[in-house]
Design a protein around this motif. Sequence first.
Motif, PDB file in Angstrom:
ATOM      1  N   MET A   1       0.823  -1.192   0.000  1.00 29.79           N
ATOM      2  CA  MET A   1       0.000   0.000   0.000  1.00 29.79           C
ATOM      3  C   MET A   1       0.866   1.254   0.000  1.00 29.79           C
ATOM      4  N   ALA A   2       1.938   1.234   0.783  1.00 28.54           N
ATOM      5  CA  ALA A   2       2.820   2.384   0.833  1.00 28.54           C
ATOM      6  C   ALA A   2       3.452   2.644  -0.526  1.00 28.54           C
ATOM      7  N   PHE A   3       3.846   1.570  -1.212  1.00 30.66           N
ATOM      8  CA  PHE A   3       4.449   1.707  -2.537  1.00 30.66           C
ATOM      9  C   PHE A   3       3.453   2.315  -3.521  1.00 30.66           C
ATOM     10  N   SER A   4       2.205   1.839  -3.492  1.00 30.42           N
ATOM     11  CA  SER A   4       1.182   2.346  -4.396  1.00 30.42           C
ATOM     12  C   SER A   4       0.867   3.797  -4.101  1.00 30.42           C
ATOM     13  N   PHE A   5       0.714   4.122  -2.819  1.00 35.60           N
ATOM     14  CA  PHE A   5       0.322   5.468  -2.437  1.00 35.60           C
ATOM     15  C   PHE A   5       1.411   6.478  -2.772  1.00 35.60           C
ATOM     16  N   ALA A   6       2.672   6.023  -2.733  1.00 32.89           N
ATOM     17  CA  ALA A   6       3.775   6.928  -3.048  1.00 32.89           C
ATOM     18  C   ALA A   6       3.694   7.440  -4.469  1.00 32.89           C
ATOM     19  N   ALA A   7       3.039   6.683  -5.346  1.00 33.75           N
ATOM     20  CA  ALA A   7       2.955   7.077  -6.754  1.00 33.75           C
ATOM     21  C   ALA A   7       1.553   7.508  -7.157  1.00 33.75           C
ATOM     22  N   ALA A   8       0.667   7.710  -6.183  1.00 32.48           N
ATOM     23  CA  ALA A   8      -0.719   8.022  -6.518  1.00 32.48           C
ATOM     24  C   ALA A   8      -1.240   9.156  -5.650  1.00 32.48           C
ATOM     25  N   LEU A  10      -4.605   9.192  -4.931  1.00 37.09           N
ATOM     26  CA  LEU A  10      -5.707   8.596  -4.185  1.00 37.09           C
ATOM     27  C   LEU A  10      -5.623   7.079  -4.304  1.00 37.09           C
ATOM     28  N   LEU A  11      -5.789   6.391  -3.167  1.00 35.41           N
ATOM     29  CA  LEU A  11      -5.754   4.934  -3.154  1.00 35.41           C
ATOM     30  C   LEU A  11      -7.109   4.421  -2.677  1.00 35.41           C
ATOM     31  N   LEU A  12      -7.691   3.469  -3.440  1.00 32.58           N
ATOM     32  CA  LEU A  12      -8.993   2.898  -3.097  1.00 32.58           C
ATOM     33  C   LEU A  12      -8.902   1.382  -3.068  1.00 32.58           C
ATOM     34  N   GLU A  13      -9.718   0.791  -2.205  1.00 31.72           N
ATOM     35  CA  GLU A  13      -9.897  -0.659  -2.216  1.00 31.72           C
ATOM     36  C   GLU A  13     -11.381  -0.938  -2.455  1.00 31.72           C
ATOM     37  N   LEU A  14     -11.668  -1.797  -3.454  1.00 30.77           N
ATOM     38  CA  LEU A  14     -13.044  -2.159  -3.780  1.00 30.77           C
ATOM     39  C   LEU A  14     -13.296  -3.596  -3.339  1.00 30.77           C
ATOM     40  N   VAL A  83      -5.715   9.235 -14.102  1.00 26.98           N
ATOM     41  CA  VAL A  83      -5.204   7.965 -14.603  1.00 26.98           C
ATOM     42  C   VAL A  83      -5.458   6.907 -13.541  1.00 26.98           C
ATOM     43  N   ILE A  84      -6.165   5.864 -13.928  1.00 25.36           N
ATOM     44  CA  ILE A  84      -6.550   4.807 -12.995  1.00 25.36           C
ATOM     45  C   ILE A  84      -5.703   3.559 -13.253  1.00 25.36           C
ATOM     46  N   GLY A  85      -5.085   3.083 -12.194  1.00 24.37           N
ATOM     47  CA  GLY A  85      -4.387   1.806 -12.238  1.00 24.37           C
ATOM     48  C   GLY A  85      -5.095   0.831 -11.306  1.00 24.37           C
ATOM     49  N   ALA A  86      -5.029  -0.455 -11.596  1.00 24.22           N
ATOM     50  CA  ALA A  86      -5.739  -1.428 -10.760  1.00 24.22           C
ATOM     51  C   ALA A  86      -5.004  -2.761 -10.757  1.00 24.22           C
ATOM     52  N   CYS A  87      -5.110  -3.447  -9.618  1.00 21.63           N
ATOM     53  CA  CYS A  87      -4.570  -4.798  -9.545  1.00 21.63           C
ATOM     54  C   CYS A  87      -5.466  -5.644  -8.635  1.00 21.63           C
ATOM     55  N   SER A  88      -5.469  -6.939  -8.899  1.00 20.91           N
ATOM     56  CA  SER A  88      -6.234  -7.888  -8.078  1.00 20.91           C
ATOM     57  C   SER A  88      -5.244  -8.881  -7.489  1.00 20.91           C
ATOM     58  N   LEU A  89      -4.966  -8.717  -6.222  1.00 19.64           N
ATOM     59  CA  LEU A  89      -3.946  -9.549  -5.588  1.00 19.64           C
ATOM     60  C   LEU A  89      -4.507 -10.925  -5.227  1.00 19.64           C
ATOM     61  N   PRO A  90      -3.647 -11.931  -5.136  1.00 17.13           N
ATOM     62  CA  PRO A  90      -4.109 -13.271  -4.720  1.00 17.13           C
ATOM     63  C   PRO A  90      -4.598 -13.260  -3.267  1.00 17.13           C
ATOM     64  N   VAL A  92      -7.348 -12.284  -1.702  1.00 13.89           N
ATOM     65  CA  VAL A  92      -7.957 -11.100  -1.074  1.00 13.89           C
ATOM     66  C   VAL A  92      -9.465 -11.101  -1.304  1.00 13.89           C
ATOM     67  N   ASN A  93     -10.021 -12.278  -1.587  1.00  9.85           N
ATOM     68  CA  ASN A  93     -11.476 -12.437  -1.707  1.00  9.85           C
ATOM     69  C   ASN A  93     -12.097 -11.530  -2.781  1.00  9.85           C
ATOM     70  N   GLY A  94     -11.407 -11.419  -3.876  1.00  8.38           N
ATOM     71  CA  GLY A  94     -11.971 -10.664  -4.996  1.00  8.38           C
ATOM     72  C   GLY A  94     -11.861  -9.162  -4.871  1.00  8.38           C
ATOM     73  N   HIS A  95     -11.145  -8.680  -3.871  1.00 10.22           N
ATOM     74  CA  HIS A  95     -10.976  -7.241  -3.738  1.00 10.22           C
ATOM     75  C   HIS A  95     -10.003  -6.710  -4.799  1.00 10.22           C
ATOM     76  N   ILE A  96     -10.232  -5.454  -5.193  1.00  2.39           N
ATOM     77  CA  ILE A  96      -9.389  -4.803  -6.206  1.00  2.39           C
ATOM     78  C   ILE A  96      -8.836  -3.517  -5.607  1.00  2.39           C
ATOM     79  N   TYR A  97      -7.566  -3.257  -5.872  1.00  2.00           N
ATOM     80  CA  TYR A  97      -6.912  -2.060  -5.378  1.00  2.00           C
ATOM     81  C   TYR A  97      -6.703  -1.078  -6.539  1.00  2.00           C
ATOM     82  N   LEU A  98      -7.133   0.158  -6.326  1.00  2.00           N
ATOM     83  CA  LEU A  98      -7.062   1.183  -7.376  1.00  2.00           C
ATOM     84  C   LEU A  98      -6.145   2.318  -6.955  1.00  2.00           C
TER      85      LEU A  98
END
Length: 543
Positions: A1-8, A10-14, A83-90, A92-98
């Motif tokens: 999360m820290a790595f993602s937030f450093a380059a964004a 706004l950070l969201l979890e769906l 610009v929206i980036g997204a990943c679905s980590l193993p 995590v019950n189908g959650h997506i991080y944006l």
Amino acid sequence: MAFSFAAADLLLELDDQGKICFASGAAKGILGKDLPDLDGMAFADLLDPQDRRVITYLLENMKEGERISPVSARMQNTNTMAVIGACSLPRVNGHIYLTLNVTGLPAAQSVAVHRDTETGLLTNNDFVQLATDQLNIAAETGQELELTLLELSNLGDMSKHTSESDMEEFFNKMGAVLRSYSLGGDSAGRLDGDKYGVLHNKSLDHTVLQEKVETLSNEVAPGHGLKTDASTIDLEKGKLSQENATHALMFVINSFVNDTGGGFSMSSLAEGLQGRMETTLNRISSLKNVFKRHQFSLVYQPIVNLLDETTHHYEVLCRFKDGESPYETVTFAEEVGIIRDLDLAVTKKTLEALSEYPRQGRLVPHVAVNISGHSLESDDFVDTLYTLLGDYPNFRKYLSLEVTESSQIRDLVRANRVIQQFRKNGIEVSLDDLGAGAASFQYIQALDVDNIKIDGAYVRDVLHEEKDAAILKCMARLCRDLKIGTIAEMVETRDQFQLLKRMGVDYGQGWFFGKPQAVLDMPFKKRQISLNMKRKGVQSEWN
């Protein structure tokens, strides 16, 4: 999360329903909501409807462990592009991080609102503009870009065997796919009904785009899916000038779109589209040199007052060496964006020619030079034209402007301001080809001009086609009510001339009055003899 937030920003979890369950960052500025208010909201509801279906499709089709390439999208509440980036980590019950980032937008990001309603892709003009802008940026930054042109085969057959709702779903998904693979997530356009363009990084194999589109079509219409043809242009311009490379790209795209006779088919593209671009560049360079050195001649065709059959003025036309078609050359110059060079060159050569008549002791003719709507759109062109007219203060009063390709004028309000400035300086302005689509009634309403030319197609058949005669008569009456002069083209017989005169058309142009001529035999200017000279018995003889 820290790595993602450093380059964004706004950070969201769906969660697995697409609802926000965590948020951190500049929510208010980007989404128009405070952080606590985002909890439980559907992320899709925060997107502009034009972009919502694209992002929704991409997120719904993500698999565990996957991520999407960054995609640009507009936020509904703030109108902010992010610009929206997204990943679905193993696990995590189908959650997506944006990640949402407003500082990393591509420099050539399209902010236009003109989108194809079926696919959500950019329309032709907006896509061409984005592609040419991005080409210039790529040249400065060293980006390696390619343009893939796609043509969908048997789209009509697929539509016949597919319901309207299924076709709508297909276009939605195809638009999402093409955008997802494009530069910045918004560099794909629908160029025509079955023709598309995608600007992307050089690392992408265009066959991926073909396979994705064909797979989607087969899912929607089993047994009647599409076949796609594609060809890719390398946009690395090498030693080519930035301006010329841009013009060539515009021409190649427009040729692909406008070809309906098979001369520019995808098979020919695959064989040598890059070569066509190089050929185009060479021709552009050659023509610009022709324009710069004035290596063309001028001819003059009379425009005659129908009431007294006197010449009102002459239209200035170009003739090129080696029998090259003037129409084809001018059309090419318009398509590749170098018509401004020709318009300025013709105007300068015309003013030079006008300045010769007083030296010969002759009257100066009134002439009209053609100015393309493409040129009129350019502030640089208008400024340069004013400077040029200022260099010939004694002759600009003999010059008028005839605006051609007026359909290319996008900002009619600005264009009208430019036209009125010319008129205030004593330069008459005419609008070309009323009734041909290039000068529709929309342009008559928006642009205040002195004269309007009636397309020759109506004049040619006016004696035999009642519809043409009725339309032409209405045009003449409309312009008369608006206090605008009318010029009928292609007048070739006395019967046409007489009928046009009865209809109230003011002026005529065509072979009946005279073919274009290289030299105007203007009358000599009458000399004034002073009273003192007469008293001294001075005698003069005049030719």
